[in-house]
Design an enzyme around this catalytic site. Structure first.
Site, PDB file in Angstrom:
ATOM      1  N   ASP A   1      -2.414   7.981   7.725  1.00 27.47           N
ATOM      2  CA  ASP A   1      -3.469   7.449   8.399  1.00 27.47           C
ATOM      3  C   ASP A   1      -2.916   6.183   9.301  1.00 27.47           C
ATOM      4  O   ASP A   1      -2.634   6.859  10.616  1.00 27.47           O
ATOM      5  CB  ASP A   1      -4.281   6.585   7.401  1.00 27.47           C
TER       6      ASP A   1
ATOM      7  N   HIS B   1       0.867   4.845   6.487  1.00 28.07           N
ATOM      8  CA  HIS B   1       1.296   5.451   4.944  1.00 28.07           C
ATOM      9  C   HIS B   1       1.659   6.880   5.339  1.00 28.07           C
ATOM     10  O   HIS B   1       0.790   7.766   5.700  1.00 28.07           O
ATOM     11  CB  HIS B   1      -0.058   5.471   3.957  1.00 28.07           C
TER      12      HIS B   1
ATOM     13  N   SER C   1       0.814  -1.245  -0.191  1.00 27.22           N
ATOM     14  CA  SER C   1      -0.049   0.055   0.157  1.00 27.22           C
ATOM     15  C   SER C   1       0.727   1.311  -0.014  1.00 27.22           C
ATOM     16  O   SER C   1       0.311   2.369  -0.290  1.00 27.22           O
ATOM     17  CB  SER C   1      -1.020  -0.033   1.017  1.00 27.22           C
TER      18      SER C   1
END
Ligand SMILES: *[C@@H]1O[C@H](CO)[C@@H](O)[C@H](O)[C@H]1NC(C)=O
Ligand SMILES: *[C@@H]1O[C@H](CO)[C@@H](O)[C@H](O)[C@H]1NC(C)=O
Ligand SMILES: *[C@@H]1O[C@H](CO)[C@@H](O)[C@H](O)[C@H]1NC(C)=O
Ligand SMILES: *[C@@H]1O[C@H](CO)[C@@H](O)[C@H](O)[C@H]1NC(C)=O
Ligand SMILES: *[C@@H]1O[C@H](CO)[C@@H](O)[C@H](O)[C@H]1NC(C)=O
Length: 396
Positions: A346, A349, A40
């Protein structure tokens, strides 16, 4: 006769459309491509096109500060990897599975949110975890095979095969193996877990080497114990270091990073024709936790977007999630006023502004071992390719 003036522009526009289609979808041999693998931190929308509307990154407020809308990236804007490819003049790489208007001129991004290096099956649940590293390698091989098969003639096939060896293979893998599975059992064996992760990374690298990859840039794992998502979680033994990070998760990341460095050392000995470059993202992140003001950061352990608590991060309600009552408390995410005062957007990330520092570690070569100049690599191969083009044209 009367049809002619009407028909001709129509036919011309057809020709234009088909040329635009195929050019847009194929990689170019005029400069090295960049192929990215991982999770991610660098996913450019792979999960969101594969399994639409299942990941938080597809919802407000993701992407808002740069794209003005969510684009499947886990950040307020671009990822650090986007900043790298933009800086070398390649723009933003599209995800492999983008079926409409995918632009692979400069490379392909195979990274899939939630994925592990360990060979896990796709779960397709909300958190992602769709395509583990070996599946991404298979996707690359499919891409490579079909790219080679559409080349017209032996020369063109040869040139394309060479192109795959001149291209750059970038990896951001391994962190989910620990952030998702670390300390989930009482007898969690850190050494065994790291060995498994590293073993699968080795399998992935060797598989790519076998099909021609020669330039590997491999990112290590950031200090997981300093990430708001881990700090807000209750796994592990609850011991903190002097900077307020979770000691056990940081030790786990260190163990992984040491073994990764050893793996690359071994690969250098086993495959000296290839370049095995370590990208030490861990040092950049760690330095920012220890010396936040050097990075313009004020809240190194908190998330910008989250549902409160000491780290502005709650496992029950993540950024972009629907609010809910948890034991009588209404949990609802908010975003900070100034993301640049944070490392993390968040859970783990990076915000775009911190991504800049990570990108610089690659672009300036300051955090690459052995030293490697990505701009020069792109430039020199560009020059070499264009002079061989000339030689080839000369022969004809
Ligand atoms: C593909 O992307 C690059 C980089 O953003 C851009 O320069 C190029 O024009 C695009 N190609 C097409 C066919 O859209
Ligand atoms: C990875 O998992 C798949 C599916 O379970 C299996 O077919 C494959 O052999 C595994 N690969 C390796 C290298 O373990
Ligand atoms: C992991 O690998 C290291 C180095 O190869 C070895 O010393 C260690 O015993 C292994 N750990 C486990 C649990 O197998
Ligand atoms: C928790 O783990 C850390 C890091 O592995 C270790 O240094 C520490 O002694 C452990 N603390 C407890 C109470 O087990
Ligand atoms: C809610 O409260 C119960 C009882 O105090 C506790 O066991 C549980 O862990 C709490 N749940 C959450 C999500 O905090």
């Amino acid at each position: 006769m009367a049809l002619r003036p009407l028909l001709l522009p129509f036919l011309m526009s057809m020709a234009f459309v088909s040329a635009a289609c195929c050019f847009a979808n194929s990689i170019s041999t005029s400069f090295p491509s960049v192929f990215a693998f991982g999770a991610s931190m660098i996913d450019s929308g792979q999960n969101s096109v594969a399994m639409p509307l299942r990941s938080g990154a597809e919802f407000y407020p993701y992407g808002l500060d740069y794209f003005g809308k969510p684009v499947g990236r886990w950040s307020n804007g671009r990822t650090f990897f986007d900043l790298i490819t933009e800086d070398i003049g390649y723009g933003l790489l599209d995800p492999y599975l983008k079926s409409i208007n995918g632009n692979f001129t400069y490379g392909v991004n195979f990274a899939s949110s939630g994925s592990t290096a360990t060979n896990t099956s796709a779960s397709g649940d909300k958190s992602g975890g769709l395509f583990c590293l070996l599946v991404q390698v298979d996707q690359f091989k499919e891409f490579q095979t079909s790219t080679l098969s559409i080349q017209q003639g032996h020369q063109a096939k040869l040139k394309m095969a060479e192109h795959f060896s001149e291209s750059i293979y970038f990896f951001e893998a391994g962190s989910n193996d620990y952030s998702i599975y670390g300390f989930t059992t009482d007898d969690y064996d850190t050494s065994a877990s790291v060995n498994t992760t590293i073993a699968y990374m080795k399998i992935a690298f060797e598989a790519l080497y076998t099909v021609g990859a020669r330039i590997f840039i491999v990112m290590n794992v950031v200090p997981l114990g300093c990430a708001p998502g881990i700090l807000a979680d209750n796994r592990g033994n609850g011991t903190y270091d002097a900077y307020g990070c979770r000691a056990d998760f940081n030790d786990l990341a260190d163990l992984h990073n040491n073994r990764l460095a050893e793996l690359l050392e071994d690969l250098r000995a086993d495959y000296p024709e290839a370049q095995w470059i370590l990208f030490d993202a861990h040092s950049i992140y760690m330095d920012a936790v220890r010396n936040p003001s050097n990075y313009g950061v004020k809240y190194p352990l908190q998330a910008c977007c989250g549902a409160g608590g000491p780290y502005n991060c709650r496992t029950e309600v993540s950024c972009a999630d629907n609010p809910k009552y948890v034991n009588g408390t209404y949990l609802q995410w908010t975003t900070c006023d100034d993301p640049s005062l944070y490392i993390v957007w968040d859970t783990i990330h990076p915000v775009e502004s911190f991504g800049y520092y990570l990108a610089q570690g690659v672009l300036t070569g300051s955090h690459l071992t052995p030293s490697f100049d990505i701009l020069e690599a792109v430039q020199s191969i560009k020059t070499a390719v264009s002079s061989s083009d000339k030689a080839y044209q000369g022969e004809q």
